[in-house]
Write a protein that holds these residues in place. Structure first.
Motif, mmCIF file in Angstrom:
data_model
loop_
_atom_site.group_PDB
_atom_site.id
_atom_site.type_symbol
_atom_site.label_atom_id
_atom_site.label_comp_id
_atom_site.label_asym_id
_atom_site.label_seq_id
_atom_site.Cartn_x
_atom_site.Cartn_y
_atom_site.Cartn_z
ATOM 1 N N MET B 1 0.875 -1.235 -0.017
ATOM 2 C CA MET B 1 -0.012 -0.045 0.030
ATOM 3 C C MET B 1 0.748 1.210 -0.051
ATOM 4 O O MET B 1 1.948 1.309 0.508
ATOM 5 N N LYS B 2 0.492 2.121 -0.532
ATOM 6 C CA LYS B 2 1.272 3.437 -0.835
ATOM 7 C C LYS B 2 1.166 4.297 0.451
ATOM 8 O O LYS B 2 0.153 4.267 1.331
ATOM 9 N N ASP B 3 2.224 4.931 0.830
ATOM 10 C CA ASP B 3 2.313 5.856 1.930
ATOM 11 C C ASP B 3 1.580 7.143 1.659
ATOM 12 O O ASP B 3 1.632 7.550 0.565
ATOM 13 N N LEU B 4 1.120 7.632 2.713
ATOM 14 C CA LEU B 4 0.360 8.907 2.568
ATOM 15 C C LEU B 4 1.145 10.013 1.980
ATOM 16 O O LEU B 4 0.485 10.968 1.023
ATOM 17 N N TYR B 5 2.353 10.135 2.355
ATOM 18 C CA TYR B 5 3.052 11.120 1.950
ATOM 19 C C TYR B 5 4.072 10.664 0.816
ATOM 20 O O TYR B 5 4.962 11.458 0.366
ATOM 21 N N ALA B 6 3.824 9.525 0.113
ATOM 22 C CA ALA B 6 4.538 9.113 -0.969
ATOM 23 C C ALA B 6 4.560 10.015 -2.010
ATOM 24 O O ALA B 6 5.994 10.461 -2.621
ATOM 25 N N ASP B 7 3.722 10.538 -2.493
ATOM 26 C CA ASP B 7 3.716 11.425 -3.573
ATOM 27 C C ASP B 7 3.157 12.644 -3.071
ATOM 28 O O ASP B 7 2.445 12.902 -2.364
ATOM 29 N N ARG B 8 4.188 13.707 -3.627
ATOM 30 C CA ARG B 8 3.871 15.133 -3.281
ATOM 31 C C ARG B 8 3.277 15.768 -4.276
ATOM 32 O O ARG B 8 3.595 15.368 -5.452
ATOM 33 N N PHE B 9 2.161 16.546 -3.900
ATOM 34 C CA PHE B 9 1.747 17.200 -5.286
ATOM 35 C C PHE B 9 2.850 18.448 -5.653
ATOM 36 O O PHE B 9 3.343 18.990 -4.841
ATOM 37 N N GLY B 10 2.727 18.594 -7.075
ATOM 38 C CA GLY B 10 3.748 19.388 -7.504
ATOM 39 C C GLY B 10 3.326 21.022 -7.245
ATOM 40 O O GLY B 10 3.963 21.834 -6.842
ATOM 41 N N SER B 11 1.711 21.121 -7.577
ATOM 42 C CA SER B 11 1.380 22.509 -7.607
ATOM 43 C C SER B 11 -0.003 22.680 -6.942
ATOM 44 O O SER B 11 -0.554 21.519 -7.014
ATOM 45 N N VAL B 12 -0.618 23.570 -6.891
ATOM 46 C CA VAL B 12 -2.000 23.661 -6.345
ATOM 47 C C VAL B 12 -2.766 23.563 -7.708
ATOM 48 O O VAL B 12 -3.948 22.713 -7.538
ATOM 49 N N GLU B 13 -2.254 23.605 -8.658
ATOM 50 C CA GLU B 13 -3.117 23.205 -10.204
ATOM 51 C C GLU B 13 -3.278 21.817 -10.156
ATOM 52 O O GLU B 13 -4.314 21.467 -10.463
ATOM 53 N N ASP B 14 -2.078 21.120 -9.569
ATOM 54 C CA ASP B 14 -2.076 19.567 -9.902
ATOM 55 C C ASP B 14 -3.295 19.231 -8.960
ATOM 56 O O ASP B 14 -4.045 18.330 -9.234
ATOM 57 N N ILE B 15 -3.478 19.662 -7.735
ATOM 58 C CA ILE B 15 -4.494 19.205 -6.869
ATOM 59 C C ILE B 15 -5.786 19.646 -7.586
ATOM 60 O O ILE B 15 -6.729 18.973 -7.462
ATOM 61 N N GLN B 16 -6.010 20.698 -7.938
ATOM 62 C CA GLN B 16 -7.377 21.267 -8.542
ATOM 63 C C GLN B 16 -7.748 20.093 -9.707
ATOM 64 O O GLN B 16 -8.862 19.727 -9.440
ATOM 65 N N LYS B 17 -6.847 19.815 -10.431
ATOM 66 C CA LYS B 17 -7.062 18.746 -11.449
ATOM 67 C C LYS B 17 -7.500 17.477 -10.936
ATOM 68 O O LYS B 17 -8.298 16.856 -11.370
ATOM 69 N N GLU B 18 -6.736 16.821 -9.971
ATOM 70 C CA GLU B 18 -6.758 15.753 -9.359
ATOM 71 C C GLU B 18 -8.273 15.828 -8.558
ATOM 72 O O GLU B 18 -9.289 14.906 -8.896
ATOM 73 N N PHE B 19 -8.493 16.766 -7.939
ATOM 74 C CA PHE B 19 -9.950 17.056 -7.456
ATOM 75 C C PHE B 19 -11.186 16.910 -8.440
ATOM 76 O O PHE B 19 -12.124 16.090 -8.313
ATOM 77 N N LEU B 20 -10.931 17.525 -9.620
ATOM 78 C CA LEU B 20 -11.718 17.553 -10.581
ATOM 79 C C LEU B 20 -11.968 16.217 -11.318
ATOM 80 O O LEU B 20 -12.968 15.794 -11.568
ATOM 81 N N ASP B 21 -10.863 15.477 -11.440
ATOM 82 C CA ASP B 21 -11.077 14.041 -11.864
ATOM 83 C C ASP B 21 -11.730 13.140 -10.776
ATOM 84 O O ASP B 21 -12.653 12.194 -11.117
ATOM 85 N N ALA B 22 -11.916 13.598 -9.602
ATOM 86 C CA ALA B 22 -12.610 12.827 -8.609
ATOM 87 C C ALA B 22 -13.904 13.596 -8.532
ATOM 88 O O ALA B 22 -14.561 13.024 -7.645
ATOM 89 N N GLY B 23 -14.233 14.422 -9.361
ATOM 90 C CA GLY B 23 -15.662 14.721 -9.397
ATOM 91 C C GLY B 23 -15.837 15.899 -8.195
ATOM 92 O O GLY B 23 -17.021 16.001 -7.896
ATOM 93 N N TYR B 24 -15.038 16.679 -7.795
ATOM 94 C CA TYR B 24 -15.093 17.574 -6.790
ATOM 95 C C TYR B 24 -14.207 18.877 -7.345
ATOM 96 O O TYR B 24 -13.371 18.763 -7.598
ATOM 97 N N ILE B 25 -15.120 19.953 -7.450
ATOM 98 C CA ILE B 25 -14.778 21.344 -8.006
ATOM 99 C C ILE B 25 -14.198 22.116 -6.921
ATOM 100 O O ILE B 25 -14.859 22.293 -5.759
ATOM 101 N N ALA B 26 -12.796 22.280 -6.928
ATOM 102 C CA ALA B 26 -12.087 22.857 -5.614
ATOM 103 C C ALA B 26 -11.593 24.384 -6.251
ATOM 104 O O ALA B 26 -11.126 24.565 -7.171
ATOM 105 N N SER B 27 -12.130 25.167 -5.261
ATOM 106 C CA SER B 27 -11.638 26.638 -5.471
ATOM 107 C C SER B 27 -10.161 26.783 -5.301
ATOM 108 O O SER B 27 -9.753 25.658 -4.543
#
Lengths: 473, 318
Positions: B1-27
């Motif tokens: 199993m992956k560790d919680l902090y294994a992948d670091r997010f590169g930037s805020v936009e990355d997170i926004q994109k991933e949230f979007l993929d998961a169906g959550y629109i993040a401001s």
């Protein structure tokens, strides 16, 4: 970079947002993470680390916008620049015979001896802004905290920027007795004026950034100690804010007490009952707790002219304390007693106070009639729940000036015997009690406490006392 | 199993994109907060009215990071034994009964009380070991080897005592259990605390957390949310609906409709095959967005003007 952040903290702190050392470390770590590239992200990032409530967030956003936009020379419009302004505002002031020619020629030919003058003449805003920033930092403008300091900081910055040299140049040119020199001197004067305006603007911005907190604090300090009848209408809003804050503080300190556990006394019955399941072995123990009563308050406010202002703040205070008080039962009177509870149910507090003051007012003060009415509604009323009993604290706010009528102390005595406490608040200074038609002394024996109560501070102390007493007892 | 902090997010936009993929629109604010929290390993205190997606945000983050979500629902009277751990008293009793003979045997040859005691002490403290420990959410979260997202929901409903207790957990990610010792988390969980502003949280707690307040979304954002959540909804109906909800929020109501309620309403409208909002439709379906009869009555009266306002706004925009 560190300096910018430090200054920013200062600006944020001046807006009443506390930033602890830990938070400032966090903020700089955050900054390392997100960088300065995206303004929106930067704002959100600093916002999450520094502002810790909805309210603080608003103030933080304002502060952020103000802090990261200043740059007076760059944001300056052309019109303010001396060369552009020549046509409009320079002409009347120039006493030379041929200003047009002189003004037109001079800038081109006149290079100026000092760096500063050259910068202004060449319209080199970036250097000017930098120079001003440097000077500002040198004199520590971020320490500004009062509007009276504006002048001195302006002068300090100007001196640091080398404005002295301009003066010398002007003096030098004035000595030479030729029209061209005079025109050049004029130009320099305008340069100086323009520079001064710029620096003044800059200092003003800095003041609003760093000093807004302190002047507000000073004003509040003043209001806290001012007689309530002297508080002007324009300060009401601020006053309400103060009262609400004080009330919150009080309700926070007293809310905890309600659930105090009396340590050391075992609730044996409950313990046994619970431990039957474990074969009577006392696994879990239960301690006796004592539930504190929330105080019930009957508040009677004199709303005749002179006392109305005090009533306003007392009511505001009490209704801001709703959470800690079980029940507030309020009345207004000048002659007859008026039940104002419904008004407070119906309107928001501020509006309700206005309505209540209006409703209760009119007619000459008659304490005797008031007590009579109180007796019929709260002592001998059929509905027992609302009657004054041993849990009730009765607050009376009034100057006890009865227009030489019957004071009906017998009813107050009755109230005194039934209620938990009777507190009389008198907004008049103590020296004037019992003078003229004031009958404080006749009422005094039937009160647990008679206090002068004319400033917010005294009001706070009184309410604190009230809560402490009723929660401890 | 992956560790919680294994992948670091590169930037805020990355997170926004991933949230979007998961169906959550993040401001930007939401994404930035998660970004910082994940990188600095700090808890986030999320405030905002009910139904704007506070809980959903934690759930989505957990799904995104591929770690389990452990949820602790707070309420008045919640205490350590419900939040952290509890001894399994029944099991302890049962075992003492069952093992009576065994104990007798063990202690049989000791003839004095002191001797028996001595003997007992030489064995480990079996009855107060982890076998008899009933783990509760906080304990589970600290124990999770690869980290987890810990959601402490509606922390404003808990008592002051519990809030003080949380301070220890949130700053050091360790708790002490008197009988066993201190339990330190292997991987710090990513903590979300949510609050509906029922009461102000203490400064100490706020200081330990990042603070994020989520307001009702702007019309554009809400429209975007509806597009991802209820893609079946037609464009013009969606605009109409968002406009209407925003106008309703501006009214003085007991409980203004939240984002989740807007989504519910959109689903209802899709079910009813509605083409556009009209008075009749609004009246019959109003109870999906408003939960108080008084509110419903108030809005019913105004429906006509609100819908008209819609059209005007639409015409202006058009």
């Amino acid at each position: 970079m560190q300096q910018v952040l430090q200054d920013f903290f200062k600006a944020v702190r001046s807006r009443d947002i506390t930033i602890s050392a830990a938070e400032s470390i966090e903020a700089s770590r955050t900054l390392d993470l997100v960088g300065f590239a995206d303004r929106k992200v930067l704002k959100a990032a600093l916002g999450t680390t520094l502002a810790k409530s909805w309210d603080e967030k608003q103030r933080f956003d304002e502060c952020f916008e103000a802090f990261f936009t200043f740059d007076s020379f760059q944001s300056d419009s052309e019109a303010n620049h001396p060369e552009a302004a020549t046509d409009s505002d320079a002409q009347p002031s120039s006493e030379a015979g041929t200003p047009d020619a002189a003004d037109g020629d001079a800038p081109a030919e006149y290079e100026g001896e000092s760096e500063l003058v050259r910068m202004v003449l060449n319209n080199d805003r970036v250097s000017l802004a930098n120079e001003m920033q440097r000077a500002a930092q040198e004199v520590g403008v971020t320490d500004i905290w009062l509007f009276t300091q504006k002048g001195i900081y302006t002068q300090k910055i100007l001196r640091e920027m080398g404005a002295q040299q301009i003066n010398e140049e002007i003096a030098g040119l004035a000595d030479r007795d030729c029209p061209r020199a005079a025109a050049q001197a004029n130009l320099l004067r305008r340069v100086r004026k323009h520079l001064m305006q710029q620096v003044q603007n800059f200092v003003e911005q800095q003041l609003s950034l760093y000093g807004s907190g302190t002047s507000k604090r000073l004003r509040e300090e003043f209001l806290m100690n001012a007689r309530l009848s002297n508080v002007e209408r324009r300060d009401f809003h601020r006053m309400h804010e103060i009262v609400r804050r004080l009330a919150k503080k009080l309700s926070d300190t007293h809310a905890k007490k309600r659930k105090q556990v009396q340590r050391g006394v075992l609730d044996f019955r409950k313990t046994l009952r619970k431990n039957v399941a474990y074969d009577g072995v006392l696994f879990e123990t239960f301690w006796k707790t004592k539930n504190m009563d929330r105080p019930r308050i009957v508040c009677i406010c004199d709303v005749s002219g002179s006392v109305a202002d005090y009533s306003r703040f007392l009511l505001l205070f009490l209704y801001s304390l709703k959470d800690v008080l079980a029940q507030i039962d309020s009345f207004a009177f000048s002659s007859h007693l008026v039940d104002i509870n419904e008004i407070f149910d119906e309107y928001p507090v501020e509006a309700a106070i206005e309505v209540a003051l209006k409703e209760g007012g009119g007619g000459s003060t008659d304490y005797g009639q008031m007590f009579e009415d109180l007796k019929s509604t709260r002592i001998e009323h059929a509905d027992n729940l609302r009657n004054i009993d041993h849990r009730t604290t009765v607050l009376i706010l009034g100057d006890a000036r009865n227009n030489y009528g019957d004071p009906r102390t017998d009813i107050l005595k009755l109230v005194y015997q039934r209620a938990k406490r009777v507190i009389w608040l008198n907004p008049e200074p103590q020296v004037t009690w019992n003078t003229g038609d004031s009958v404080v002394n006749q009422y005094r024996p039937y009160c647990h406490l008679v206090r002068e109560c004319s400033t917010i501070k005294q009001l706070e102390a009184m309410v604190d006392n009230l809560l402490k007493f009723s929660l401890a007892g | 199993m992956k560790d919680l902090y294994a992948d670091r997010f590169g930037s805020v936009e990355d997170i926004q994109k991933e949230f979007l993929d998961a169906g959550y629109i993040a401001s930007t604010e939401i994404a930035t907060a998660v970004f910082i929290a994940h990188n600095l390993q700090k808890p986030i205190l999320v405030e905002g009215p009910a139904g704007v997606g506070k809980t959903e945000m934690a759930k989505t983050t957990a799904a995104m990071l591929g770690v389990p979500l452990i949820r602790l629902q707070c309420y008045e009277g919640l205490d350590e034994s419900k939040a952290l751990y509890e001894w399994k008293y029944g099991k302890q009793l049962l075992y003492t009964q069952l093992l009576k003979d065994k104990l007798n045997e063990l202690l049989g040859d000791a003839d004095t009380l002191g001797g028996a005691m001595e003997k007992l002490h030489s064995h480990e403290d079996l009855f107060f070991s982890e076998d008899f420990l009933e783990p509760r959410p906080l304990f589970k979260a600290l124990h999770e080897e690869h980290g987890c997202v810990l959601l402490i929901d509606e922390v404003d409903k808990s008592d002051h005592e519990f809030e003080a207790f949380l301070l220890e957990v949130l700053s050091d990610f360790q708790v002490s259990i008197p009988e066993i010792g201190t339990i330190v988390s292997k991987t710090k969980p990513l903590v979300f605390l949510t609050s509906n502003n029922n009461r102000e949280m203490s400064d100490a707690l706020k200081r330990r957390c990042l603070h994020l307040s989520i307001p009702y979304p702007e019309p554009e954002l809400e429209s975007q949310i509806l597009r991802t959540r209820v893609p079946e909804l037609e464009d013009n109906l969606r605009d109409q609906l968002v406009d209407f909800v925003h106008q309703v929020r501006a009214l003085e109501l007991k409980k203004a409709p939240s984002t989740s309620e807007t989504i519910d309403w959109a689903r209802v409208l899709v079910l009813l095959h509605a083409q556009h909002l009209d008075e009749q439709l609004v009246h019959t379906t109003l109870n999906t967005i408003l939960k108080f009869q008084e509110d419903i009555d108030a809005v019913k009266e105004l429906t006509g003007t609100l819908l008209a306002g819609d059209k005007e706004a639409g015409r202006k925009a058009g």
